[in-house]
Design an enzyme around this catalytic site. Structure first.
Site, PDB file in Angstrom:
ATOM      1  CB  SER A 145      -0.887   0.013   1.255  1.00 36.30           C
ATOM      2  OG  SER A 145      -1.542   1.262   1.416  1.00 36.30           O
ATOM      3  CE1 TYR A 159      -4.276  -2.533   4.886  1.00 38.36           C
ATOM      4  CE2 TYR A 159      -3.473  -0.376   4.218  1.00 38.36           C
ATOM      5  CZ  TYR A 159      -3.917  -1.641   3.888  1.00 38.36           C
ATOM      6  OH  TYR A 159      -3.998  -2.015   2.569  1.00 38.36           O
TER       7      TYR A 159
END
Length: 254
Positions: A145, A159
């Site tokens: 990501s 995350y």
């Protein structure tokens, strides 16, 4: 969907997190490129429904898989060995998220995000990667990501921690396998317009912030991430390892 020749014809590729918004498009793209797929997620029924919509569904295998559990990885890799006798690729797409900030996050949720997104990715490389090496080599693609690289919007701490680890684990594993025929790369999507994202954020301040910070002025499409996966999974990328491919509309260069 834009595809060229069947770059993955007769390659066996295992995909985790197959039934989410990005996972579905990865499965569809790799199947269109000719791969025989091992389609995994927590619910096997959803995996079976996905495979039923592919051409030649009988070529593919479905498995229930909690990627945070090593016993389930062992069982899944053994099933791949029995069915195909080899494995040519792994797409570590499975993960879970949390929007909480550094002060709002709680320990139980933080640990679960790490357990799935970070530890689950490692377990996939450990067990599926070993079979890829034994099979003569291939490709591991870790879905990371932009939050594995930059701070994003200042939330999603757990995350970001998991994806930051995936980023560096990818490079470490690439060095381990560099002379053994296994390539390991990471893909870093920006904000991708899945059904889940639209349902949760469309029209909100967060949604406007996603758009405002993306230089191309739009969110990405899951098919665009899937196209990047297909490139790294196939033989067009045989001299590419340890790299980070950003599919983010320019977010990380702004």
């Amino acid at each position: 969907m834009t595809t060229g020749v069947a770059r993955l014809r007769d390659k066996v590729v295992l995909v985790t997190g197959s039934t989410g918004g990005i996972g579905v498009e990865i499965v569809r793209r790799l199947a269109a490129e000719g791969a025989a797929l091992v389609v995994t997620d927590l619910g096997e029924a959803a995996c079976a429904d996905l495979v039923a919509g592919l051409d030649e569904p009988d070529r593919h295998l479905t498995r229930p898989l909690d990627i945070s559990r090593e016993d389930e990885w062992r069982e899944s890799v053994a099933a791949v060995r029995r069915r195909y006798g080899r494995l040519d690729g792994l797409v570590n797409n499975g993960a879970i998220g949390s929007l909480a900030s550094v002060v709002e996050e709680d320990l139980e949720r933080y640990n679960r995000v790490i357990e799935v997104g970070q530890t689950g990715t490692w377990l996939g490389m450990k067990h599926a990667g070993a079979l890829i090496e034994e099979s003569g080599g291939g490709s591991i693609v870790n879905l990371c990501s932009i939050l594995g690289t930059v701070g994003g919007l200042g939330n999603s701490l757990a995350y970001a921690a998991a994806k930051g680890a995936v980023r560096t684990m990818t490079k470490n594993a690439a060095l381990h396998w560099a002379t053994k025929g296994v390539r390991v790369n990471s893909i870093h999507p920006g904000f991708i317009e899945t059904d889940q994202l639209r349902a949760r954020y469309e029209g909100t301040e967060r949604h406007r912030a996603m758009l405002a910070h993306t230089p191309m002025g739009r969110l990405g499409r899951a098919t665009e991430v899937a196209a990047a996966v297909a490139f790294l999974a196939g033989d067009d990328s045989t001299f590419v390892t340890g790299t980070e491919l950003y599919v983010d509309g320019g977010w990380t260069c702004a």
